[in-house]
Design a protein around this motif. Structure first.
Motif, PDB file in Angstrom:
ATOM      1  N   THR A  92       0.830  -1.208   0.000  1.00 41.62           N
ATOM      2  CA  THR A  92       0.000   0.000   0.000  1.00 41.62           C
ATOM      3  C   THR A  92       0.863   1.256   0.000  1.00 41.62           C
ATOM      4  O   THR A  92       0.585   2.218  -0.725  1.00 41.62           O
ATOM      5  CB  THR A  92      -0.926   0.006   1.225  1.00 41.62           C
ATOM      6  OG1 THR A  92      -1.812  -1.114   1.149  1.00 41.62           O
ATOM      7  CG2 THR A  92      -1.752   1.287   1.286  1.00 41.62           C
ATOM      8  N   HIS A  93       1.919   1.246   0.792  1.00 38.91           N
ATOM      9  CA  HIS A  93       2.811   2.406   0.868  1.00 38.91           C
ATOM     10  C   HIS A  93       3.497   2.643  -0.481  1.00 38.91           C
ATOM     11  O   HIS A  93       3.545   3.782  -0.978  1.00 38.91           O
ATOM     12  CB  HIS A  93       3.852   2.183   1.959  1.00 38.91           C
ATOM     13  CG  HIS A  93       4.547   3.432   2.397  1.00 38.91           C
ATOM     14  ND1 HIS A  93       5.221   3.540   3.591  1.00 38.91           N
ATOM     15  CD2 HIS A  93       4.697   4.641   1.793  1.00 38.91           C
ATOM     16  CE1 HIS A  93       5.734   4.749   3.701  1.00 38.91           C
ATOM     17  NE2 HIS A  93       5.436   5.441   2.626  1.00 38.91           N
ATOM     18  N   VAL A  94       4.007   1.589  -1.088  1.00 41.43           N
ATOM     19  CA  VAL A  94       4.695   1.714  -2.378  1.00 41.43           C
ATOM     20  C   VAL A  94       3.731   2.217  -3.457  1.00 41.43           C
ATOM     21  O   VAL A  94       4.085   3.091  -4.253  1.00 41.43           O
ATOM     22  CB  VAL A  94       5.330   0.375  -2.793  1.00 41.43           C
ATOM     23  CG1 VAL A  94       5.859   0.435  -4.231  1.00 41.43           C
ATOM     24  CG2 VAL A  94       6.468   0.013  -1.842  1.00 41.43           C
ATOM     25  N   VAL A  95       2.533   1.678  -3.496  1.00 37.09           N
ATOM     26  CA  VAL A  95       1.539   2.105  -4.489  1.00 37.09           C
ATOM     27  C   VAL A  95       1.185   3.579  -4.285  1.00 37.09           C
ATOM     28  O   VAL A  95       1.040   4.341  -5.250  1.00 37.09           O
ATOM     29  CB  VAL A  95       0.284   1.221  -4.416  1.00 37.09           C
ATOM     30  CG1 VAL A  95      -0.855   1.828  -5.233  1.00 37.09           C
ATOM     31  CG2 VAL A  95       0.600  -0.180  -4.925  1.00 37.09           C
ATOM     32  N   ASN A  96       1.059   4.007  -3.032  1.00 41.68           N
ATOM     33  CA  ASN A  96       0.786   5.414  -2.755  1.00 41.68           C
ATOM     34  C   ASN A  96       1.928   6.306  -3.236  1.00 41.68           C
ATOM     35  O   ASN A  96       1.692   7.412  -3.741  1.00 41.68           O
ATOM     36  CB  ASN A  96       0.560   5.631  -1.259  1.00 41.68           C
ATOM     37  CG  ASN A  96      -0.856   5.305  -0.824  1.00 41.68           C
ATOM     38  OD1 ASN A  96      -1.804   5.508  -1.576  1.00 41.68           O
ATOM     39  ND2 ASN A  96      -1.007   4.793   0.380  1.00 41.68           N
ATOM     40  N   ILE A  97       3.147   5.833  -3.105  1.00 43.93           N
ATOM     41  CA  ILE A  97       4.299   6.586  -3.596  1.00 43.93           C
ATOM     42  C   ILE A  97       4.222   6.741  -5.110  1.00 43.93           C
ATOM     43  O   ILE A  97       4.394   7.839  -5.652  1.00 43.93           O
ATOM     44  CB  ILE A  97       5.616   5.890  -3.172  1.00 43.93           C
ATOM     45  CG1 ILE A  97       5.855   6.090  -1.676  1.00 43.93           C
ATOM     46  CG2 ILE A  97       6.801   6.421  -3.989  1.00 43.93           C
ATOM     47  CD1 ILE A  97       6.995   5.267  -1.111  1.00 43.93           C
ATOM     48  N   ILE A  98       3.959   5.655  -5.805  1.00 45.08           N
ATOM     49  CA  ILE A  98       3.879   5.698  -7.271  1.00 45.08           C
ATOM     50  C   ILE A  98       2.767   6.638  -7.720  1.00 45.08           C
ATOM     51  O   ILE A  98       2.917   7.386  -8.691  1.00 45.08           O
ATOM     52  CB  ILE A  98       3.659   4.286  -7.840  1.00 45.08           C
ATOM     53  CG1 ILE A  98       4.843   3.382  -7.492  1.00 45.08           C
ATOM     54  CG2 ILE A  98       3.466   4.334  -9.358  1.00 45.08           C
ATOM     55  CD1 ILE A  98       4.612   1.914  -7.794  1.00 45.08           C
ATOM     56  N   ASN A  99       1.670   6.634  -7.000  1.00 47.81           N
ATOM     57  CA  ASN A  99       0.525   7.478  -7.365  1.00 47.81           C
ATOM     58  C   ASN A  99       0.779   8.961  -7.135  1.00 47.81           C
ATOM     59  O   ASN A  99       0.099   9.805  -7.734  1.00 47.81           O
ATOM     60  CB  ASN A  99      -0.706   7.064  -6.557  1.00 47.81           C
ATOM     61  CG  ASN A  99      -1.471   5.937  -7.206  1.00 47.81           C
ATOM     62  OD1 ASN A  99      -1.612   5.898  -8.426  1.00 47.81           O
ATOM     63  ND2 ASN A  99      -1.976   5.010  -6.396  1.00 47.81           N
ATOM     64  N   ASN A 100       1.750   9.296  -6.281  1.00 48.89           N
ATOM     65  CA  ASN A 100       1.913  10.691  -5.870  1.00 48.89           C
ATOM     66  C   ASN A 100       3.277  11.300  -6.161  1.00 48.89           C
ATOM     67  O   ASN A 100       3.513  12.455  -5.827  1.00 48.89           O
ATOM     68  CB  ASN A 100       1.634  10.809  -4.365  1.00 48.89           C
ATOM     69  CG  ASN A 100       0.170  10.615  -4.031  1.00 48.89           C
ATOM     70  OD1 ASN A 100      -0.633  11.521  -4.161  1.00 48.89           O
ATOM     71  ND2 ASN A 100      -0.183   9.403  -3.612  1.00 48.89           N
ATOM     72  N   ILE A 101       4.166  10.562  -6.803  1.00 47.09           N
ATOM     73  CA  ILE A 101       5.527  11.042  -6.998  1.00 47.09           C
ATOM     74  C   ILE A 101       5.665  12.080  -8.100  1.00 47.09           C
ATOM     75  O   ILE A 101       6.541  12.937  -8.071  1.00 47.09           O
ATOM     76  CB  ILE A 101       6.479   9.846  -7.281  1.00 47.09           C
ATOM     77  CG1 ILE A 101       7.935  10.316  -7.205  1.00 47.09           C
ATOM     78  CG2 ILE A 101       6.163   9.185  -8.608  1.00 47.09           C
ATOM     79  CD1 ILE A 101       8.941   9.183  -7.312  1.00 47.09           C
ATOM     80  N   SER A 102       4.793  12.065  -9.073  1.00 48.88           N
ATOM     81  CA  SER A 102       4.977  12.844 -10.295  1.00 48.88           C
ATOM     82  C   SER A 102       4.921  14.357 -10.087  1.00 48.88           C
ATOM     83  O   SER A 102       4.107  14.869  -9.322  1.00 48.88           O
ATOM     84  CB  SER A 102       3.918  12.438 -11.320  1.00 48.88           C
ATOM     85  OG  SER A 102       4.050  13.216 -12.492  1.00 48.88           O
ATOM     86  N   PHE A 103       5.779  15.063 -10.815  1.00 50.03           N
ATOM     87  CA  PHE A 103       5.788  16.529 -10.820  1.00 50.03           C
ATOM     88  C   PHE A 103       4.430  17.093 -11.240  1.00 50.03           C
ATOM     89  O   PHE A 103       3.972  18.093 -10.690  1.00 50.03           O
ATOM     90  CB  PHE A 103       6.869  17.045 -11.778  1.00 50.03           C
ATOM     91  CG  PHE A 103       6.821  18.523 -12.042  1.00 50.03           C
ATOM     92  CD1 PHE A 103       7.351  19.425 -11.140  1.00 50.03           C
ATOM     93  CD2 PHE A 103       6.243  19.006 -13.212  1.00 50.03           C
ATOM     94  CE1 PHE A 103       7.295  20.802 -11.386  1.00 50.03           C
ATOM     95  CE2 PHE A 103       6.185  20.374 -13.460  1.00 50.03           C
ATOM     96  CZ  PHE A 103       6.719  21.269 -12.546  1.00 50.03           C
ATOM     97  N   LYS A 104       3.795  16.449 -12.203  1.00 51.78           N
ATOM     98  CA  LYS A 104       2.546  16.990 -12.732  1.00 51.78           C
ATOM     99  C   LYS A 104       1.457  17.072 -11.674  1.00 51.78           C
ATOM    100  O   LYS A 104       0.532  17.873 -11.793  1.00 51.78           O
ATOM    101  CB  LYS A 104       2.050  16.180 -13.936  1.00 51.78           C
ATOM    102  CG  LYS A 104       1.669  14.746 -13.657  1.00 51.78           C
ATOM    103  CD  LYS A 104       1.207  14.055 -14.929  1.00 51.78           C
ATOM    104  CE  LYS A 104       0.933  12.574 -14.686  1.00 51.78           C
ATOM    105  NZ  LYS A 104       2.176  11.812 -14.426  1.00 51.78           N
ATOM    106  N   ASN A 105       1.562  16.252 -10.615  1.00 54.52           N
ATOM    107  CA  ASN A 105       0.552  16.322  -9.561  1.00 54.52           C
ATOM    108  C   ASN A 105       0.612  17.647  -8.810  1.00 54.52           C
ATOM    109  O   ASN A 105      -0.386  18.088  -8.235  1.00 54.52           O
ATOM    110  CB  ASN A 105       0.726  15.160  -8.585  1.00 54.52           C
ATOM    111  CG  ASN A 105       0.312  13.833  -9.193  1.00 54.52           C
ATOM    112  OD1 ASN A 105      -0.574  13.786 -10.037  1.00 54.52           O
ATOM    113  ND2 ASN A 105       0.946  12.757  -8.775  1.00 54.52           N
TER     114      ASN A 105
END
Length: 220
Positions: A92-105
């Motif tokens: 869950t933690h890793v998936v949350n990281i992938i979902n939120n890492i991008s500059f565009k967010n």
């Protein structure tokens, strides 16, 4: 499964998955981000397994190579981690990281991510570092070539107030990308070590742009 074995299996999976990826988002990009993340994490109290897995899987399926679908990467990462019996909390933690890492967010209306953690901050810094400096310049022009974009067009000004959707759809010349993203990253770093590492790379890009314009205008 012990942490070293989990990481070894993940590295093998990423190498195989990205073996034909665009040169700026291939295994070597992942490897650099992984090394950066480990370097930054030395000074932080974090979950080392989450940092390693998040760094290794953060670009397993970048949305811009999947018709803008931001769910592909997290889904692939989740399925893989389940297949090697990683615990649900870590997944869950890793998936949350992938979902939120991008500059565009950061360009979304509220400018905030829906999730935050020290591990995310470290991996985000590590990823942003790879968009800076000599490697950052190389990656920018490699992707621009991949998309058949102009190097530079004096008649097309950078858009400094893009929304997330405008950023995703942009076809601007590569030089514009320096002003729309790359030169902004130094001041968006999360950690002291990340900030320190970003400064030299930022200065390199400023010097590069100065030389670029001199050559463009036939001055040197």
């Amino acid at each position: 499964m012990k942490e070293p074995e989990t990481i070894t299996k993940t590295i093998a999976f990423v190498k195989e998955t990205l073996k034909e990826a665009e040169g700026g988002h291939d295994w070597f990009h992942i490897q650099r981000v992984y090394k950066n993340a480990k370097q930054i994490a030395k000074d932080e109290d974090v979950d080392s397994l989450v940092v390693s897995l998040g760094a290794l899987l953060h670009d397993i399926a970048d949305a811009k190579f999947h018709d803008g679908d931001e769910s592909v990467g997290p889904d692939i990462a989740q399925a893989f981690l389940k297949s090697i019996a990683v615990d649900d909390k870590t997944i869950t933690h890793v998936v949350n990281i992938i979902n939120n890492i991008s500059f565009k967010n950061s360009l979304s209306k509220d400018g905030k991510t829906k999730f935050n953690s020290k591990e995310l901050q470290i991996i985000q810094d590590a990823d942003r570092l790879d968009a800076l400096g000599a490697i950052g310049v190389a990656r920018a022009f490699n992707y621009g070539g991949f998309k058949n974009r102009e190097l530079y067009n004096p008649d097309i000004a950078p858009n400094l107030n893009m929304t997330k959707e405008e950023y995703k759809k942009s076809k601007a010349p590569t030089i514009n990308h320096f002003y729309e993203k790359l030169l902004l990253l130094k001041d968006k770093m999360n950690t002291p070590m990340g900030t320190k590492m970003a400064e030299e790379r930022h200065d390199f890009m400023l010097n590069y742009l100065e030389q670029f314009y001199r050559e463009w205008n036939g001055e040197s």
